[in-house]
Write a protein that holds these residues in place. Structure first.
Motif: not given
Length: 1482
Positions: A880-888
């Motif tokens: 979740a952390i890398p995925a959220a970081h990319v979209v944010l």
């Protein structure tokens, strides 16, 4: 002279000839002749003597005189034969014929053998003179004589074969008797062969048949010979080939000939006579194409067959391939039959003469010929046809019709007459020209009679295209016409046009096969593919056309337009640019370029690449503006689209250069902001509407006004202007709906504008969305917008149903999933996070990105849920952390004024350890809140900013950031305390921590603060105070793991095993099995190391790896610990390092270093494994970690190991002169890194020692001594010892005895470094070189004692092996002392207890060899080293050398051969050289 005297004189003459006294013989003979002129013997002796004296004339006269005197005597004739045989004169051969014939008469009744010899000579003479009939007759008589004597069958067979050889191949030009004699010889030779079948007999039979084939009158004999050979050799195709060729050449191809050819083709499908025969068969069956194909294939192998060329020419004439027919006739040298008499006597030739006049345009002469023929031969069809052709040429179609009809009455099967009659009807009067039925009938008849007449099919195509309107059939006729006649351009062009019109490509492909370099044909093929949607193939066709004709702009344009359709915008742009180089103002290319850049801008917008979007929009506007076509509506619409596309991009980023001509200016470019660009888009749509009113353009204009209103709303502009724009938007969209009420897109756009906050007309919006759904049933966008409307009006259930319908229509549509996520969030569903995550997986959208990031950050902030399944699934498993970081990151790239988004981005960056990026994000949040009234948010953001500054080492700025806040909360005080500590302001940090301790309420916070205070006390060397504070932490109700870690680390740092062990026990009580596995393993291993439990260190790491095999950090730790504490397991340590490298690149980088160290420990080098060795691994590590000095140091060790192996193998070193470079590199890297002084010193000293050792071992003594002297100091006894070693190197090499003073000095040097195992090893070597073996033994024992005390496994093993080698050397010198053999056995046994040591096994085998060289046990021990796997080649080579000597001593050559083969397989040159020497001496 009496009769007695004559006899005596003749006897004297005979004796003189025997004694080669020929002149004396002549005297005696002449004396006889004076008495008796007709003495036969005297004349014969004169001939013989004259011959030997090289007086041929006298000899010939004498022999002739003797023959005349007694013709029945042999001697004179034999002498003449010998004389003529030796003579080179041409006129002698005729005389020789007569002599041989006379000899044959004389020998015939007396000596058969002599007769045969003379007969052979006579035949050879006939053969030389080419008198073949006499050859044949004479040889036949010889064979007859042999048969009468009862000669054997084999002898007779050879005689018949010899006769065949004597008669030439050109016997068909001789008289008939010679031919018959030759054929008879062949028959006798074939029938008299002993070995049947055999290769010689087969060859003889083939020659017989070949000979027969040359005689046309011997057909029956040829057939019989071929049949007989087929019986004997049923698999041979040659007899059939000869018969087939005979049939072909004869010109009568009967059923028998066909059967023969078919049988031949069954045996050999590639036989040329068979192919030619099949071609003739197809010609007879009127299958001309097959006939030409088979005849051509056959003639490629048998090009000399004249008849076959005739048949090929005939078939080509039938197919109207006149040029090819002429070539075939010329190739076959086919003679034109000369007709007797005048040409005018042959009416057919006269008709051909008239046609020739017609072809030359001589109508008058042709008319005379026609009139003459019609009058003289009224029943000749050719005459009436010629007359009709003249009338047709003169356009007298009525007369032509009658003439062609009369010709058809006489020859109805001639297609040409029907063709010309059809042409006459085609061009005849108006009525017939309109009807064309009569022409069609004649054309069809002609096509039926001659299917190879291309012009007939061309006119059939005209009929079906222009009269019947059947384009498909017309295309087929044109295609047939062009295939028959490639020069018929009219038929080819018509076929291409119809193929393109009908979308058929087969004909075009066929045309290209005929002429693959026709660019026009490639263009037509591209158009055909394009018309039926074959874009890729059409693109290839146009590209090929442009290659063939680079100047054709059309081909390049079509290729570019197809690439644009396929979405290959960059390729299309390159093609358009190529067009503009040739024609700068080519309108389609400029428009295409603008459209490509516009489409690329839309794609970049979907990928949130806003910078690229602006670049592409700028390019698109430039090319659209360069078109200079203000009267084209679509151009203004495209300009509006390009301007409006930037509506979603942040205003601060939009700065687009626009050509002044678009803004009404004359020159230059002007920079436009977002509001100006949107306004320009609206004006462009307005210009488009003035030129042509279109509902689509009205809709675009309405949307543009709406986007302008959105932009002004975000900028807090005048509400009146916003309202005015929204009203204009509504009016434009209503206009679009009125113009086209069935278009669902217009209704949907109207609904979106109606429900926006500035309008708020929800009823109109609902009505619009429902109308959109009614206009288009599958309308996911309208259903989603309807759901948003219901959600905005808090109709949750209706919103859910609308989103549900949208999801069912298109499950991959992003917006409906975002709507469902918002509903789940509103009702508090646990599926909210899953729904938001699903939106980010589908595609990128700002609402979904922020929603998912919010839920990820909220979950991370709640630290009580770390052990729940929900956390593990949502955060860990879903990454979740890398995925959220990319979209944010994409979200903040576009929306740059959202404080919460930047705060969440900084928080996620911290979790990903991206400290600099976190600082930038927090700084952005602070700058947005700088002028905000919400001070609480500002202080929180400033605290986040200070924390991130501290993480990146900017402590002054961090302190400044913290001090700008009130510092009333625990987090801010602890943060500034940490910043003070990092800055080195320990007292300020202590004060801050004490303040924080007074504010702390929870036991955990207090424990953390006490731990921090203990660390600062330790920093001030107040160990007891630090220990007291840490004990306070442990006495709390809930001691923290961190405080116990610190207490254990304190014990380790102070070498306090009791404290460290107690702290570790307490730590293990409070940690769960899966918490902080790496830290727990590291601390436990360190405590075991402190306790001296080296094996326990490795076991602890191995246990952790077994429990967590997927943790690369644990594998890397195991690889790091093995060479330090259990080097005997270094092979496993190397494997552990490789596993860590495979599992994770981050840990794997460091693991490569540890793996290389392990491989060095086990002695793994490139000679044993080219791919997996220490040098390869450390080279990879250097590439990955070029700034780590340890990697360069290990690289130095690996190079030294490789050079050592090279020295042992006596090969050329590859890594030369690297020592000084690597030392300098290690020194430079240590200065760049922030490392402890102790570590740097140890690394540099080790590198220097390694470099000096390398220089010393390569013979560079001066350089080594200079380097030692340069860096040597009392603080480094290792370097001082090395200096002594270097200085003594040359003394040792001289093999001189050292004085006692020097030995004493060396002993003192070692004593100054008495804890060094290697120092004692070196001193032992010194004593050993001086033959002080007992002293050397004592030194080795001292080193063994030291290694045991230090727990050094390597030291113990090395000392034991050196001690064993010392004792073995003495044993090899045959010194009788039981002490040394027992010492070898003792030392090697102890070494094998430590580790399976191949060298120890070898030493034991060599000891046995020294004791009992020829014993069986010696061979067994040496063979164990040589043949068992697991022994290094360097050790095996030594064992092989001694084993070879043992086997030669035992004379066991079978085992010697096996051992030599093993040496060859392993490249052991030393053993092979020994084998040569031993075998030579044996």
């Amino acid at each position: 002279m009496s009769n007695k005297e004559v006899k005596a004189a003749l006897k004297s003459a005979r004796d003189a000839i025997r004694n080669k006294e020929y002149k004396e013989a002549l005297k005696h003979c002449k004396a006889v002749l004076k008495q008796e002129k007709n003495n036969y013997n005297a004349w014969v002796f004169i001939g013989l003597a004259a011959t030997e004296l090289e007086q041929p004339d006298q000899a010939q006269s004498a022999y002739k005189k003797a023959a005349e005197l007694e013709p029945g005597q042999l001697l004179a004739w034999q002498g003449l034969a010998n004389l003529y045989e030796k003579s080179n004169q041409a006129d002698v051969k005729e005389n020789l014929f007569n002599v041989y014939q006379k000899l044959l008469e004389l020998y015939e009744s007396t000596d058969t053998q002599k007769w045969c010899e003379v007969c052979v000579k006579l035949v050879e003479l006939y053969h030389q003179e080419k008198k073949y009939l006499e050859v044949a007759r004479t040889w036949h008589k010889l064979i007859q004589i042999k048969q009468e004597e009862g000669a054997g069958n084999a002898e007779l067979h050879q005689l018949w074969k010899r006769l065949i050889q004597l008669l030439p191949d050109s016997t068909q030009n001789q008289d008939n008797e010679t031919q018959q004699l030759l054929l008879t010889s062949f028959e006798h030779a074939v029938n008299s062969a002993d070995m049947v079948p055999s290769e010689d007999h087969e060859k003889l039979y083939k020659n017989f048949i070949q000979c027969l084939s040359k005689f046309p009158h011997e057909t029956a004999r040829l057939k019989k010979a071929c049949d007989d050979m087929m019986v004997l050799y049923p698999t041979m195709s040659y007899p059939l080939e000869v018969r087939c060729l005979h049939f072909i050449q004869s010109g009568s191809f009967t059923e028998e000939a066909l059967r023969c050819c078919c049988r031949l083709m069954e045996m050999d499908s590639s036989s040329s006579p068979g192919l030619i025969g099949l071609g003739i068969k197809f010609l007879q069956e009127k299958k001309y194409e097959e006939a030409v194909k088979r005849l051509t294939e056959g003639l490629q192998q048998t090009s000399q067959c004249q008849a076959a060329w005739y048949y090929l020419a005939e078939a080509q004439m039938k197919m109207h391939k006149h040029k090819e027919a002429v070539i075939s006739c010329n190739r076959g040298n086919y003679p034109v039959a000369e007709r007797s008499g005048n040409i005018n006597n042959d009416p057919v030739l006269l008709a051909l003469k008239g046609q020739a006049y017609m072809n030359k345009g001589l109508i008058a002469q042709a008319s005379k010929v026609a009139q003459q023929l019609v009058l003289s031969h009224p029943h000749l069809a050719e005459a009436h046809a010629l007359e009709g052709l003249i009338y047709y040429t003169q356009k007298n179609y009525q007369q032509a019709e009658r003439s062609f009809q009369r010709a058809i009455e006489r020859k109805a099967e001639t297609a040409e007459y029907h063709h010309y009659l059809g042409l006459t009807y085609w061009f005849m009067g108006e009525e017939i020209r309109k009807d064309k039925t009569k022409a069609l009938t004649q054309f069809l008849k002609a096509a039926k009679l001659d299917s190879y007449m291309g012009s007939v099919f061309c006119y059939l195509g005209h009929y079906y295209r222009d009269v019947a309107g059947d384009k498909s059939r017309a295309r087929g006729c044109y295609k047939k016409a062009f295939e028959l006649d490639r020069t018929d351009g009219e038929a080819g062009a018509a076929a291409v046009d119809l193929s393109v019109e009908l979308g058929d490509t087969v004909f075009l492909q066929a045309a290209l096969r005929a002429d693959p370099k026709d660019s026009n044909c490639w263009e037509s093929l591209g158009e055909a593919y394009l018309s039926r949607g074959g874009y890729t193939t059409a693109l290839k066709s146009f590209m090929k056309a442009s290659e063939l004709n680079p100047e054709s702009i059309y081909s390049i344009y079509k290729a570019a337009s197809i690439e644009q359709i396929l979405g290959k915008y960059k390729d299309a742009i390159a093609e358009y640019q190529q067009i503009l180089k040739k024609s700068k103002e080519y309108v389609p290319a400029l428009k295409g370029l603008g459209e490509c850049y516009l489409m690329m801008a839309r794609a970049a917008l979907a990928d949130y690449l806003d910078g690229r979007v602006l670049d592409y929009v700028e390019q698109a506007l430039e090319y659209f503006t360069r078109l200079h076509r203000p009267d084209v509506s679509c151009l203004w619409k495209l300009l509006g689209d390009a301007c409006t596309i930037v509506h979603v991009i942040s205003s601060s980023r939009v700065n687009v250069k626009v050509l002044g001509s678009l803004l009404g200016q004359n020159k230059g470019k002007q920079m436009l902001k977002k509001s100006e660009l949107l306004s320009l888009g609206g004006r462009c749509y307005g210009r488009a509407l003035k030129l042509m009113s279109s509902p689509n353009t009205w809709c675009d204009l309405g949307i543009n006004y709406y986007r302008q209103a959105q932009h002004l709303t975000a900028a807090n502009s005048d509400t009146n202007e916003i309202s005015e724009l929204l009203e204009k938007s509504l009016q434009c969209l209503k206009k679009a709906v009125r113009l086209d009420s069935k278009n669902h897109l217009y209704w949907n756009a109207l609904g979106v504008v109606a429900c926006c906050s500035g309008v708020g007309n929800y009823a109109l919006a609902q009505h619009s969305f429902i109308k959109s759904v009614q206009a288009e049933q599958i309308n996911v966008v309208a259903w989603t917008n309807l759901g948003v409307l219901y959600l905005a009006t808090e109709n949750i259930q209706q919103a859910h149903e609308a989103f549900k319908v949208a999801q069912s229509l298109e499950p991959s549509y992003l917006m409906c999933w975002i709507g469902q996520a918002l509903i789940a969030e509103a009702v508090g569903s646990y599926e909210t996070m899953d729904l938001f995550r699903h939106t980010t997986e589908l595609s990128m959208h700002t609402e979904g990105a922020k929603g998912y990031a919010h839920w990820v950050c909220s979950t991370l902030q709640d630290k009580t849920n770390r052990e729940t399944e929900l956390y593990r699934y949502n955060i860990v498993q879903m990454n979740a952390i890398p995925a959220a970081h990319v979209v944010l990151s994409k979200y903040t790239e576009r929306i740059q004024n959202d404080v919460s988004a930047f705060t969440m981005l900084g928080y996620l960056n911290e979790h990903l350890q991206l400290t600099k990026q976190a600082t930038n994000a927090y700084q952005r949040a602070v700058s947005l809140l700088k002028n905000s009234e919400d001070k609480e948010k500002y202080n929180t953001s400033m605290q986040n900013y200070g924390r991130s500054l501290c993480a990146i080492g900017q402590y002054d700025k961090a302190i400044q950031a913290y001090m700008s806040t009130p510092l009333t909360e625990l987090d801010s005080i602890v943060g500034v305390a940490l910043a003070y500590f990092k800055k080195g302001l320990l007292q300020d940090s202590i004060k801050a921590y004490e303040t924080a301790l007074s504010l702390a309420e929870s036991e955990q916070d207090k424990a953390h603060i006490l731990t921090a205070l203990a660390i600062m006390e330790y920093k001030q060397n107040k160990v007891d105070a630090a220990k007291t504070l840490l004990f306070k932490c442990s006495l709390l109700k809930e001691p923290t793991i961190e405080s116990l870690h610190a207490l254990c680390a304190l014990g380790l740092a102070k070498q306090d095993a009791t404290l460290a062990t107690a702290a570790l026990k307490e730590l293990l009580k409070h940690t769960k099995s899966k918490d902080n596995i790496y830290e727990r393993c590291l601390i436990t291993s360190a405590v075991y190391a402190l306790q001296g439990r080296n094996v326990g260190v490795q076991r602890q790491a191995s246990k952790a790896v077994h429990s967590n095999p997927d943790d690369p950090a644990l594998w890397a730790l195991l690889s790091r610990l093995v060479p330090l504490y259990t080097p005997q397991n270094a092979k496993g340590g190397a494997v552990a390092g490789n596993v860590a490298h495979i599992l994770d690149l981050n840990h794997g980088k460091k693991a490569l270093l540890h793996s290389a160290v392990n491989q060095l420990a086990i002695g793994c080098h490139s000679a044993e494994d080219e791919r997996g060795n220490a040098l390869k691994d450390i080279q990879k590590a250097v590439h990955l970690f070029p700034d780590d000095p340890a990697t360069w140091a290990v690289l130095m060790g690996a190079c030294h190991a490789e050079n050592t192996v090279v020295y042992l193998n006596n090969t050329q070193p590859k890594k030369r002169n690297l020592e000084m470079t690597l030392v300098a590199t290690v020194s430079a890297k240590t200065k760049e890194k922030d490392l402890s002084a102790e570590y740097i010193q140890a690394l540099e000293v080790w590198s220097l020692c390694q470099a000096i050792t390398g220089l010393k071992e390569t013979g560079r003594i001066t350089e080594a001594e200079a380097l030692c002297t340069k860096v040597c100091c009392p603080n480094h006894p290792d370097l001082f010892l090395l200096l002594r070693q270097v200085q003594c190197k040359q003394l040792f090499q001289s093999h001189k005895e050292l004085p006692d003073a020097i030995l004493e000095e060396l002993h003192k040097t070692v004593m100054s470094n008495s804890t060094s195992v290697t120092a004692w090893h070196w001193l032992a070597k010194v004593y050993q070189s001086q033959r002080m073996m007992v002293a050397a033994e004592m030194c080795y024992r001292k080193s063994l004692q030291l290694a045991s005390q230090q727990g050094s496994w390597n030291g113990k093993l090395s000392s034991l092996l050196r001690l064993a080698m010392l004792a073995l050397e003495i044993c090899m010198a045959n010194i009788s002392n039981d002490h040394w053999p027992s010492l070898v056995q003792e030392a090697t046994t102890e070494a094998l207890k430590l580790f399976f040591c191949p060298l120890a096994v070898l030493l034991q085998a060599l000891l046995q060899y020294n004791r009992k060289m020829g014993a069986r046990e010696t061979r067994r021990m040496l063979e164990r080293v040589v043949y068992q796997p697991g022994y290094p080649e360097t050790i095996v080579s030594v064992a092989r050398w001694y084993l070879l000597r043992h086997l030669y001593a035992k004379d066991d050559y079978e085992l010697i051969d096996a051992l030599v083969a093993n040496a060859k397989a392993n490249g052991d040159t030393r053993s092979l050289e020994l084998d040569k020497k031993l075998s030579a001496s044996a």
